[in-house]
Each structure stands twice: as C-alpha cells, then as structure tokens.
Design a protein around this motif. Structure first.
Motif, mmCIF file in Angstrom:
data_model
loop_
_atom_site.group_PDB
_atom_site.id
_atom_site.type_symbol
_atom_site.label_atom_id
_atom_site.label_comp_id
_atom_site.label_asym_id
_atom_site.label_seq_id
_atom_site.Cartn_x
_atom_site.Cartn_y
_atom_site.Cartn_z
ATOM 1 N N GLN A 130 0.901 -0.784 -0.128
ATOM 2 C CA GLN A 130 -0.089 0.209 0.260
ATOM 3 C C GLN A 130 1.027 0.945 -0.219
ATOM 4 O OE1 GLN A 130 -2.058 -1.010 4.021
ATOM 5 N NE2 GLN A 130 -3.999 -2.098 2.769
ATOM 6 N N ARG A 131 1.950 1.468 0.344
ATOM 7 C CA ARG A 131 2.725 2.463 0.099
ATOM 8 C C ARG A 131 3.973 2.471 -0.663
ATOM 9 N NH1 ARG A 131 2.388 5.312 4.480
ATOM 10 N NH2 ARG A 131 1.065 3.998 6.253
ATOM 11 N N ASP A 132 4.202 4.238 -1.572
ATOM 12 C CA ASP A 132 4.713 4.286 -2.104
ATOM 13 C C ASP A 132 6.172 3.899 -2.198
ATOM 14 O OD1 ASP A 132 5.929 5.885 -4.944
ATOM 15 O OD2 ASP A 132 6.262 7.586 -3.652
ATOM 16 N N LYS A 133 6.930 3.325 -3.332
ATOM 17 C CA LYS A 133 8.554 3.519 -3.148
ATOM 18 C C LYS A 133 9.023 3.978 -2.366
ATOM 19 C CE LYS A 133 7.829 -1.126 -4.165
ATOM 20 N NZ LYS A 133 6.714 -1.252 -3.661
ATOM 21 N N LEU A 134 9.304 5.215 -3.249
ATOM 22 C CA LEU A 134 9.921 6.702 -3.522
ATOM 23 C C LEU A 134 10.400 7.307 -1.414
ATOM 24 C CD1 LEU A 134 12.049 8.205 -4.109
ATOM 25 C CD2 LEU A 134 10.232 9.189 -5.562
ATOM 26 N N THR A 135 8.796 7.124 -1.669
ATOM 27 C CA THR A 135 8.457 8.427 -0.366
ATOM 28 C C THR A 135 7.473 7.605 0.694
ATOM 29 O OG1 THR A 135 6.560 8.270 -0.805
ATOM 30 C CG2 THR A 135 8.012 10.235 -1.718
ATOM 31 N N GLY A 136 7.790 6.352 0.918
ATOM 32 C CA GLY A 136 6.915 6.343 1.724
ATOM 33 C C GLY A 136 5.412 6.257 1.613
ATOM 34 N N LEU A 137 4.730 6.566 1.845
ATOM 35 C CA LEU A 137 3.588 7.738 1.933
ATOM 36 C C LEU A 137 2.160 6.496 1.241
ATOM 37 C CD1 LEU A 137 3.701 11.479 0.307
ATOM 38 C CD2 LEU A 137 3.831 10.410 2.560
ATOM 39 N N LEU A 138 1.090 6.213 1.368
ATOM 40 C CA LEU A 138 0.570 5.896 1.070
ATOM 41 C C LEU A 138 0.067 5.637 -0.723
ATOM 42 C CD1 LEU A 138 -2.378 6.310 3.981
ATOM 43 C CD2 LEU A 138 -0.970 4.213 3.491
ATOM 44 N N ASN A 139 -0.208 4.754 -1.591
ATOM 45 C CA ASN A 139 0.002 4.590 -3.091
ATOM 46 C C ASN A 139 -0.973 5.232 -3.250
ATOM 47 O OD1 ASN A 139 -0.914 2.613 -2.858
ATOM 48 N ND2 ASN A 139 1.077 1.262 -3.054
ATOM 49 N N ARG A 140 -1.350 5.686 -4.517
ATOM 50 C CA ARG A 140 -2.780 5.974 -5.296
ATOM 51 C C ARG A 140 -4.116 4.352 -4.707
ATOM 52 N NH1 ARG A 140 -3.324 8.839 -10.786
ATOM 53 N NH2 ARG A 140 -5.608 9.298 -11.063
ATOM 54 N N HIS A 141 -3.191 2.923 -4.848
ATOM 55 C CA HIS A 141 -4.529 1.923 -4.441
ATOM 56 C C HIS A 141 -4.590 2.144 -3.495
ATOM 57 C CE1 HIS A 141 -5.371 -1.947 -5.116
ATOM 58 N NE2 HIS A 141 -4.927 -2.282 -3.290
#
Ligand SMILES: Nc1nc2c(ncn2[C@@H]2O[C@H](COP(=O)(O)OP(=O)(O)OP(=O)(O)O)[C@@H](O)[C@H]2O)c(=O)[nH]1
Length: 355
Positions: free
Chosen positions: A162-173
């Motif tokens: 559920q995380r974006d690889k670069l920023t570690g934030l939650l991703n769009r999915h």
C-alpha cells in the motif's frame, strides 16, 4: 486447542492471508482468535509511531441456541476512528506491555484481562485486549502468539503493497480503497444526522467533516531540468516528509502521481480545513532545500460529501488546484469558495441518492 479445531484454524489462516485490506484483516484476526479461545468480546487498538491511538475496534460474538442442533452466531463490530477512549485500567496494562514488549495478564475478580502487543516493522503498532474466564493455558498463549506472528508477517506485506516506494507514503491503490470506505461511512453518518433524535448529540460533540486536497509541487519539471532527476527525487521525498510532519496523526497523505499528493483531513468546519492546508503549504514554502533553495506547492480541496463519487470529489479538488496554478501558484484554493465567488460553476454530476 483440540485436534479437531486444527482444520478450522488452518482454514481461518488461509482466509486471513487472502485478504487485501488492512481493516478487514484485523476483523479476520479477531474472528480467528475469539472462537479458539472461547472469548466473547475483544478490543483491538491501533497506535502510530508516536504511540497516539489511531483507531479502536470492538468485536463481540454471541452464540445463542436456535434449535436442538443449531446455534445462531451474531457478530458485532464497532469501529472508533477519532477520540479513541481507552478505559483507565486498560491503559495501565497497555503501559506495562509497552514497557516490557511482552503480553500481560491481570485478574479482574473472576475474569482475567489479557493484553497482547501487535508488532509492526519498528515496534508495537497496536494492542489486542480481551477478557477470559480463567488464565490462558500455556498452549493457548502459544497459539495466540503464533497467530499474531502470522498476522504480523502478512500485515507487513500488505502494508508494503500500500506504500509508494520512493516516499513511503500511501499509494494511489490504497487511496481508491480508503476513499470508497470513507465515503460509505460519511453516507451512514449523514443519514444518522438526518434522524431527529441525533440533533442534540451533535451539539455535544462537533460533527466531523472530511476534505480531500490535491497538492502539486510548482515548476517541478524545472527542478528536474536544472538539477537532475536524483535531486528531483530528493525534493519529492523531502516535500512528502514536510507535509507529513505538518499534518495530524489522523490525517492521511498519499502520493497520487509523479509530483502530486492527496491529503484527507477531518475538521468540524471548512475554515479549519483551510488552515490545515495553509500550514502544509507554509511547511514546504519556508524550508530551504539543499541545492534547489525554495520549493512551493499549490493545491485545491473539496469536501468529501457522500452525495458524490470519489471521482467527482477528486475532479472538484483538481479544478480548484488548476485555479491556484492559474492565479500564480504557491496557494491552496477551496472548491466551495471558488463556486461562491463565481470563479467555478457547479458541474451537474449524477449525484448519489441518499433517500
Ligand atoms: N524526479 C522525478 N520527477 C518526476 C517523477 N514523477 C514525475 N516527475 C516529473 O514531474 C514533472 C511534472 O511536470 P509538469 O506536469 O509539467 O508540471 P510542473 O513543471 O510541476 O509545473 P506546474 O505543475 O504547472 O507548476 C515532469 O517533468 C515529470 O517527468 C518522479 O518520480 N521523480
């Protein structure tokens, strides 16, 4: 655990690992554990890295005889998102578990209160609390620890997806999943507030509304062109951290696309939501980025209203963002205010009927 319970446990574990949603996974964990231990109610508390309570789930399971050979099982799940109230005696036990990083048990008259830590990547990220009629046998405690280990490993995998690889934030999915869930609970809340007997309650505790904002880094292409993609990536990471730090633990921050982020924030009025977005803008604007210097963000936000779909709400926030860019960037506009000022016209969407 009796040997006859083993197939059922394996079935439960298989269903647990088939789930792709963090909260459903928590429900499934409780559904797996409670019958094994013969426990009727249990609470699961989630905490963040600052040990602030994020949410609580109270799970209740009641078995009533229906006929000679059949029983009716009723499950009740209550979910508290904001202002999680932890009873004082439970809080004391939680403090002990936090200190020792081990489960703790305390007799409460005839019953025993059991508190198990839920472990995440960097320490405790929750607590499982339940009362049993007698102290857990060694084999039962081992069983709970085993199931919690399976849960922990699987939850970590799920979290990573559920995380974006670069920023570690939650991703769009995860945004798509969470916005739909949030809209469902907003619809339920809107319906309950329309009931006449709810009017006094709302006077006691101010009603919470949700806002969705799109925040976009200004002139990001120039940053890439002037300093290269590696520095561009660093700026993205720093902007994400600065925004995250300026938000409250209950707010949600997603990486929506390349240099676009989505924020979901709750407040009792629009002005407070506007202030939250302004704090975020200032947090980025006043930072001095290595090599690059000043970086600014623009944004637009709209209320998460149960009458509209996620797509419609994101489109409203996007229209407000477009206006913020047009007006010179480094500003965050409210869709509702742009409508009131006549800058934007309300689109005639197919609204969702709330009957
Ligand atoms: N370094 C880096 N760049 C990215 C990433 N994702 C998207 N970009 C770049 O972000 C830039 C976005 O540029 P534009 O959409 O033209 O917008 P802008 O330059 O920020 O201009 P305004 O939004 O109008 O202020 C493009 O150059 C993309 O290549 C990423 O993960 N890393």
């Amino acid at each position: 655990m009796r040997p006859t319970q083993l197939p059922s446990l394996l079935d439960r574990l298989a269903s647990l690992t088939a789930i792709r949603d963090t909260e459903l996974l928590e429900h499934s964990l409780l559904r797996t554990l409670l019958p094994m231990l013969g426990v009727a109610t249990c609470q699961l508390y989630r905490v963040n890295e600052r040990h602030e309570f994020l949410r609580a789930i109270r799970f209740e399971r009641e078995i009533s005889a229906q006929g000679e050979d059949s029983a009716r099982i009723t499950e009740n799940i209550e979910r508290v998102l904001h202002q999680v109230d932890v009873p004082e005696d439970i809080q004391l036990l939680i403090d002990v578990v936090r200190q020792n990083q081990q489960p703790t048990f305390q007799s409460l008259g005839q019953a025993v209160c059991n508190v198990f830590p839920l472990l995440g990547g960097v320490g405790i990220n929750g607590y499982l609390v339940f009362e049993s009629r007698r102290p857990l046998a060694q084999s039962e405690e081992t069983l709970v620890r085993g199931i919690l280990s399976v849960y922990r490993n699987y939850a970590a995998l799920l979290e990573e997806s559920q995380r974006d690889k670069l920023t570690g934030l939650l991703n769009r999915h995860s945004l798509d999943q969470n916005v739909d869930k949030l809209l469902t609970s907003i619809v339920a809340d809107q319906l309950s507030h329309n009931q006449p007997d709810q009017a006094q309650d709302s006077a006691a505790s101010p009603r919470q509304y949700y806002w969705l904002g799109i925040v976009d880094i200004d002139h990001f292409k120039q940053i890439n062109d002037n300093f290269g993609h590696v520095i561009g990536d660093e700026v993205l990471l720093l902007v994400a951290r600065l925004m995250q730090r300026s938000l409250r633990s209950s707010d949600l921050l997603y990486r929506y696309g390349g240099e676009e982020f989505i924020v979901i924030t709750a407040s009792s009025e629009r002005a407070a939501a506007g202030e939250q977005f302004e704090r975020l803008r200032h947090a980025v604007g006043k930072h001095r980025f290595p090599q690059v210097g000043q970086v600014t963000v623009s944004g637009g936000y709209a209320q998460l209203d149960g009458h509209f779909s996620a797509h419609e709400i994101i489109s409203r926030a996007d229209q407000a963002l477009y206006q913020a860019k047009r007006a010179g960037r480094n500003r965050i506009f409210s869709y509702a205010e742009l409508i009131e000022a006549g800058v934007l016209k309300e689109a005639s969407y197919g609204s969702v009927e709330l009957f």
